[in-house]
Design a protein around this motif. Structure first.
Motif, mmCIF file in Angstrom:
data_model
loop_
_atom_site.group_PDB
_atom_site.id
_atom_site.type_symbol
_atom_site.label_atom_id
_atom_site.label_comp_id
_atom_site.label_asym_id
_atom_site.label_seq_id
_atom_site.Cartn_x
_atom_site.Cartn_y
_atom_site.Cartn_z
ATOM 1 N N UNK A 107 -18.371 24.918 8.830
ATOM 2 C CA UNK A 107 -17.027 24.486 9.226
ATOM 3 C C UNK A 107 -15.977 25.437 8.665
ATOM 4 N N UNK A 108 -16.099 25.766 7.404
ATOM 5 C CA UNK A 108 -15.129 26.662 6.775
ATOM 6 C C UNK A 108 -15.186 28.058 7.381
ATOM 7 N N UNK A 109 -16.386 28.512 7.732
ATOM 8 C CA UNK A 109 -16.511 29.836 8.346
ATOM 9 C C UNK A 109 -15.825 29.865 9.708
ATOM 10 N N UNK A 110 -16.014 28.825 10.499
ATOM 11 C CA UNK A 110 -15.370 28.776 11.810
ATOM 12 C C UNK A 110 -13.853 28.727 11.677
ATOM 13 N N UNK A 111 -13.373 27.975 10.705
ATOM 14 C CA UNK A 111 -11.921 27.920 10.478
ATOM 15 C C UNK A 111 -11.394 29.252 9.972
ATOM 16 N N UNK A 112 -12.131 29.896 9.097
ATOM 17 C CA UNK A 112 -11.716 31.206 8.585
ATOM 18 C C UNK A 112 -11.657 32.220 9.709
ATOM 19 N N UNK A 113 -12.666 32.172 10.579
ATOM 20 C CA UNK A 113 -12.715 33.117 11.687
ATOM 21 C C UNK A 113 -11.501 32.963 12.587
ATOM 22 N N UNK A 114 -11.008 31.740 12.695
ATOM 23 C CA UNK A 114 -9.827 31.475 13.520
ATOM 24 C C UNK A 114 -8.536 31.572 12.715
ATOM 25 N N UNK A 116 -7.626 29.665 10.642
ATOM 26 C CA UNK A 116 -7.187 28.273 10.644
ATOM 27 C C UNK A 116 -6.164 27.978 11.735
ATOM 28 N N UNK A 117 -6.131 28.849 12.754
ATOM 29 C CA UNK A 117 -5.333 28.532 13.939
ATOM 30 C C UNK A 117 -6.212 27.667 14.848
ATOM 31 N N UNK A 118 -6.641 26.554 14.304
ATOM 32 C CA UNK A 118 -7.594 25.676 14.970
ATOM 33 C C UNK A 118 -7.408 24.272 14.414
ATOM 34 N N UNK A 119 -8.032 23.322 15.055
ATOM 35 C CA UNK A 119 -8.013 21.941 14.588
ATOM 36 C C UNK A 119 -9.327 21.689 13.861
ATOM 37 N N UNK A 120 -9.296 21.658 12.550
ATOM 38 C CA UNK A 120 -10.523 21.515 11.769
ATOM 39 C C UNK A 120 -11.245 20.218 12.099
ATOM 40 N N UNK A 121 -10.507 19.206 12.535
ATOM 41 C CA UNK A 121 -11.145 17.942 12.902
ATOM 42 C C UNK A 121 -12.073 18.117 14.094
ATOM 43 N N UNK A 122 -11.716 18.982 15.031
ATOM 44 C CA UNK A 122 -12.591 19.255 16.168
ATOM 45 C C UNK A 122 -13.849 19.994 15.730
ATOM 46 N N UNK A 123 -13.687 20.946 14.843
ATOM 47 C CA UNK A 123 -14.846 21.700 14.364
ATOM 48 C C UNK A 123 -15.789 20.786 13.593
ATOM 49 N N UNK A 124 -15.241 19.907 12.787
ATOM 50 C CA UNK A 124 -16.080 18.948 12.061
ATOM 51 C C UNK A 124 -16.784 17.997 13.031
ATOM 52 N N UNK A 125 -16.102 17.611 14.099
ATOM 53 C CA UNK A 125 -16.715 16.735 15.087
ATOM 54 C C UNK A 125 -17.937 17.399 15.710
ATOM 55 N N UNK A 126 -17.814 18.681 16.064
ATOM 56 C CA UNK A 126 -18.981 19.402 16.578
ATOM 57 C C UNK A 126 -20.093 19.436 15.533
ATOM 58 N N UNK A 507 -9.124 23.422 24.057
ATOM 59 C CA UNK A 507 -8.730 24.375 23.028
ATOM 60 C C UNK A 507 -8.848 23.803 21.632
ATOM 61 N N UNK A 508 -8.157 24.471 20.695
ATOM 62 C CA UNK A 508 -8.109 24.000 19.324
ATOM 63 C C UNK A 508 -9.311 24.340 18.482
ATOM 64 N N UNK A 509 -10.259 25.101 19.025
ATOM 65 C CA UNK A 509 -11.516 25.357 18.314
ATOM 66 C C UNK A 509 -11.659 26.814 17.896
ATOM 67 N N UNK A 510 -11.212 27.734 18.742
ATOM 68 C CA UNK A 510 -11.334 29.169 18.482
ATOM 69 C C UNK A 510 -9.956 29.814 18.495
ATOM 70 N N UNK A 511 -9.864 30.981 17.889
ATOM 71 C CA UNK A 511 -8.637 31.772 17.967
ATOM 72 C C UNK A 511 -8.985 33.246 17.832
ATOM 73 N N UNK A 512 -8.480 34.048 18.736
ATOM 74 C CA UNK A 512 -8.612 35.509 18.776
ATOM 75 C C UNK A 512 -10.021 35.954 19.175
#
Length: 550
Positions: A107-114, A116-126, A507-512
């Motif tokens: 979860x933290x890696x996905x947020x870092x990759x974005x 944090x231009x993302x909704x961490x709640x969505x990433x945690x849901x996945x 949206x809200x999951x990835x950035x760049x």
């Protein structure tokens, strides 16, 4: 060594032909409402899914399982390509393989990759729900057809600078990889899902209270039809990678750096229609890019975009061989993610680059140990490695190299000077670059760009090979803002009642950039969120708690 057909060739060829045809049909969405007098037919359903792709098919099955009358409309003549690289955490397949993943670290890696231009709640849901979704896929869809999920256990290498996570799954039987799209359609039809193909959505309908009530679409006869959806509309049309006007507007850098699009008929109609009724979209454009788009020497990047998807697709382009700009100079660490090397080349003259390798390439590839779909060899369920076929059929990478030499894409020469001439880059510069690269490989330390020592490869043994490469867009990843109930949000971050989105329309999951070191997360998100969207739209009790979906 046995072959591992990741994609059935006949099915893949049919997809290529269908996509090529679709690319010649530009999308047109009316800007004015369609009047009642223009409607030729009206039908009623409870849950309407727009798009029969990765997210859409899962949404439709889930809604029907919950008891809702479900209809799917699809602009193509059949379901879209169902991907087979599936990312998930906590599956039974991973437990069988002895794979343990630190969920929070992913979860933290996905947020870092974005950033944090993302909704961490969505990433945690996945992360929380993907395992259950894949277990459902294996138990209900694959096993009745003699197939199962195989979790790739040897993803990543502790010597690599970029950490990878073993999230990838593939469907297999005891002999080969399995394309399971027909199994999904069979299940959906058995449950009572109604499919309407060649039926593109035109507009989303709202009532006076602001609730989405259905859509207007076009039937195969080009007549407007109205579809009422009493419980909800789920948008799953797959992004906008094949809509040149939208790419130029929303992601001009991706348009500039990529030479092909491999997206199957993704024109952005779902995103555009939702924005027409007030939906908010991600602000940062994001694409998934493969560094495998080969062109002939002398090609200008602006000449190529959106021509013949899946043609001139060179799987080996993602291997970390020596890569130089069009002046023969090394410009980046070749071991960085797929899209990053394309981004780096976008700052170089001509926006393209060359990959150089020699006769020892097989030994080099074995040592490189790359991940995900860049791999030339895959671990099999029964042990050992299996060679992946090329997108052109049997023969693997050797056949690809021969084919592209004959077609004038890959250049082959007995000297570096001759190779440079064929690639149309300065021979003196390329020779000096290769001499320096060989020196660093001999030392085992990349003093110039920091590539890991085990991915350094000398260019010393003739014949020598080179090819000019640009990016290939697989899909766009910036979509409609959603909450954890898959409800589409407006500009004030309030849900638009009756409107849901999943897959690359959400949206809200990835950035760049796409985080390729979490292999399969794009498809895993599409399957998981499609399933959640279907359940909630069908009035799953979880819509009240916001927690229990599956």
């Amino acid at each position: 060594m046995s072959t591992f057909p990741v994609i059935c060739w006949s099915h893949f060829k049919h997809i290529c032909e269908r996509v090529n045809n679709m690319l010649r049909q530009p999308l047109k969405i009316p800007t004015k409402p369609i009047s009642d007098s223009e409607i030729r037919a009206t039908c009623d359903t409870e849950v309407l899914v727009v798009g029969a792709g990765n997210a859409g098919i899962f949404a439709a099955i889930a809604a029907t399982e919950k008891g809702a009358k479900t209809t799917v409309i699809e602009s193509e003549e059949n379901i879209s390509l169902i991907r087979t690289y599936i990312g998930a955490i906590g599956t039974k397949a991973q437990k069988r393989a002895g794979i343990k993943i630190n969920k929070q670290e992913v979860i933290e890696e996905l947020c870092r990759y974005a950033s944090h231009r993302c909704d961490q709640r969505l990433i945690k849901l996945w992360a929380d729900k993907s395992g259950e979704t894949m277990d459902w896929l294996e138990e209900k869809i694959l096993k009745p057809h003699g197939a199962y999920l195989h979790a790739e256990s040897d993803v990543g290498d502790e010597r690599a600078f970029y950490k990878a996570f073993p999230t990838q799954h593939d469907a297999q039987n005891d002999e080969e990889g399995v394309m399971f799209a027909p199994f999904l359609v069979e299940t959906a039809k058995e449950l009572g899902v109604e499919f309407q193909f060649n039926t593109p959505m035109v507009q989303i309908l709202k009532n006076n209270n602001g609730r989405v009530t259905g859509v207007i679409a076009k039937n195969p006869d080009e007549q407007f039809i109205k579809i009422n959806a009493s419980k909800g509309v789920i948008i799953c049309t797959g992004g906008y990678a094949n809509k040149q006007e939208l790419l130029k507007k929303w992601n001009p850098i991706a348009y500039k750096e990529n030479v092909y699009s491999d997206a199957p008929a993704n024109y952005g109609e779902g995103i555009l229609a939702a924005m027409e009724v007030g939906a908010a979209k991600d602000e940062i454009a994001t694409v998934m890019v493969f560094d495998r788009g080969i062109v002939k020497p002398g090609t200008k990047v602006s000449e190529m975009y959106l021509k013949e998807p899946f043609k001139n697709f060179f799987w080996m382009g993602s291997q970390p061989f020596l890569k130089v700009n069009l002046r023969g100079e090394r410009f980046a660490n070749e071991s960085i993610p797929y899209d990053w090397i394309v981004n780096a080349a976008g700052l170089e003259p001509g926006d393209l680059y060359c990959m150089i390798w020699d006769a020892n390439w097989k030994e080099d590839v074995d040592r490189f140990h790359t991940l995900g779909c860049s791999r030339i060899e895959y671990p099999s369920r029964t042990g050992g490695l299996q060679t992946k076929v090329s997108v052109h059929g049997a023969g693997g990478p050797e056949k690809d190299i021969e084919r592209y030499i004959e077609a004038g894409f890959i250049q082959k020469a007995n000297t570096i000077e001759d190779l440079a001439e064929k690639l149309q880059i300065p021979a003196d510069t390329l020779k000096a670059t290769i001499d320096r690269y060989n020196e660093l490989a001999e030392k085992g330390v990349d003093e110039d760009f920091g590539k890991e020592s085990f991915r350094l490869s000398k260019v010393i043994k003739a014949p020598f090979y080179g090819v000019v490469i640009g990016g290939r867009i697989l899909c766009t990843l910036d979509g409609l803002r959603i909450n954890t109930k898959m409800q589409v949000l407006d500009e004030e971050h309030n849900p638009i009642e009756g409107l849901y989105a999943a897959g690359n329309d959400s949206g809200g999951f990835f950035a760049v950039s796409y985080p390729e070191h979490v292999p399969g997360v794009c498809v895993g998100r599409a399957f998981t969120f499609g399933r959640i969207a279907g359940q909630i739209a069908a009035n799953d009790p979880g819509i009240e708690s916001g927690k229990e979906y599956l």
